[in-house]
Design a protein around this motif. Structure first.
Motif, PDB file in Angstrom:
ATOM      1  N   TYR A 199     -12.095 -26.318  34.545  1.00  0.00           N
ATOM      2  CA  TYR A 199     -11.092 -25.320  34.175  1.00  0.00           C
ATOM      3  C   TYR A 199     -10.107 -25.953  33.197  1.00  0.00           C
ATOM      4  O   TYR A 199      -9.605 -27.060  33.439  1.00  0.00           O
ATOM      5  N   TYR A 200      -9.835 -25.247  32.111  1.00  0.00           N
ATOM      6  CA  TYR A 200      -8.865 -25.699  31.115  1.00  0.00           C
ATOM      7  C   TYR A 200      -7.770 -24.653  31.041  1.00  0.00           C
ATOM      8  O   TYR A 200      -8.051 -23.481  30.739  1.00  0.00           O
TER       9      TYR A 200
ATOM     10  N   GLU B 160     -14.332 -23.046  31.808  1.00  0.00           N
ATOM     11  CA  GLU B 160     -14.937 -23.339  30.508  1.00  0.00           C
ATOM     12  C   GLU B 160     -16.249 -24.080  30.727  1.00  0.00           C
ATOM     13  O   GLU B 160     -16.429 -24.758  31.733  1.00  0.00           O
TER      14      GLU B 160
ATOM     15  N   GLY C 233     -17.396 -27.817  23.738  1.00  0.00           N
ATOM     16  CA  GLY C 233     -16.509 -26.944  24.492  1.00  0.00           C
ATOM     17  C   GLY C 233     -15.046 -27.276  24.328  1.00  0.00           C
ATOM     18  O   GLY C 233     -14.658 -28.309  23.785  1.00  0.00           O
ATOM     19  N   ARG C 234     -14.227 -26.353  24.798  1.00  0.00           N
ATOM     20  CA  ARG C 234     -12.772 -26.463  24.714  1.00  0.00           C
ATOM     21  C   ARG C 234     -12.264 -27.275  25.898  1.00  0.00           C
ATOM     22  O   ARG C 234     -12.483 -26.904  27.053  1.00  0.00           O
ATOM     23  N   SER C 235     -11.597 -28.393  25.610  1.00  0.00           N
ATOM     24  CA  SER C 235     -11.111 -29.258  26.690  1.00  0.00           C
ATOM     25  C   SER C 235      -9.887 -30.033  26.246  1.00  0.00           C
ATOM     26  O   SER C 235      -9.632 -30.211  25.056  1.00  0.00           O
TER      27      SER C 235
ATOM     28  N   GLN D 256      -5.945 -29.312  33.218  1.00  0.00           N
ATOM     29  CA  GLN D 256      -7.365 -29.082  33.442  1.00  0.00           C
ATOM     30  C   GLN D 256      -7.727 -29.600  34.824  1.00  0.00           C
ATOM     31  O   GLN D 256      -7.042 -30.467  35.368  1.00  0.00           O
TER      32      GLN D 256
END
Length: 169
Positions: free
Chosen positions: A58-59, A64, A88-90, A129
């Protein structure tokens, strides 16, 4: 088992069990090769995450799909984790983009992560996150402390019988 946490002191929590320093890198394999050839550090345990279907990430509270490459090595009582964001978005990718890499977090182990997060939220510390760990049964939360401290603080919860250190093959 000690929890590594005491809330009896004025001013908040007291984290006592530092278990990891996390470093974000652009190239995990190059970094591990250099650390080994220049400084004799190793051997490293190489991991691709997520490594199983039930892993969650989770971000900023949103689930995600990401992929990271990690390397782990113990140096004395502390584990060093190298993290290469891949997809991915992190927060790892954001950190790499903003800084070019470097020391990202220090990780403390706690026996019950949820009350700690709730207590810190009262002081304005939020979770950047979070997710399930590569070690079975573990959960972690990266606290959004970079603006106030210059680095992130991560918390890891391990279930009763887990040693919190074993990484499955």
């Amino acid at each position: 088992m000690t929890s590594g946490l005491s809330s009896s002191l004025p001013g908040g929590l007291q984290l006592k069990r530092l278990v990891q320093i996390g470093i974000v890198v652009a190239d995990r394999d190059r970094t591990t090769q250099l650390l080994t050839s220049l400084f004799g550090i190793g051997p490293f345990r190489l991991v691709e995450w997520p490594d199983r279907a039930e892993s969650k990430y989770y971000y900023r509270g949103v689930e995600e799909d990401i992929r990271i490459r990690q390397a782990f090595v113990r140096l004395g009582d502390v584990e060093v984790e190298l993290i290469q964001p891949v997809e991915g978005r992190s927060g790892y990718g954001d950190f790499l983009d903003q800084t070019g890499g470097g020391i990202h977090h220090v990780l403390f182990e706690v026996s019950d992560i949820d009350p700690v997060i709730q207590d810190l939220a009262k002081s304005g510390v939020s979770v950047l996150q979070s997710g399930t760990g590569i070690r079975p049964g573990t959960r972690w939360a990266l606290l959004d402390t970079r603006e106030m401290l210059g680095f992130y603080v991560e918390l890891r919860h391990r279930p009763g019988e887990s040693d919190g250190t074993s990484i499955p093959d």
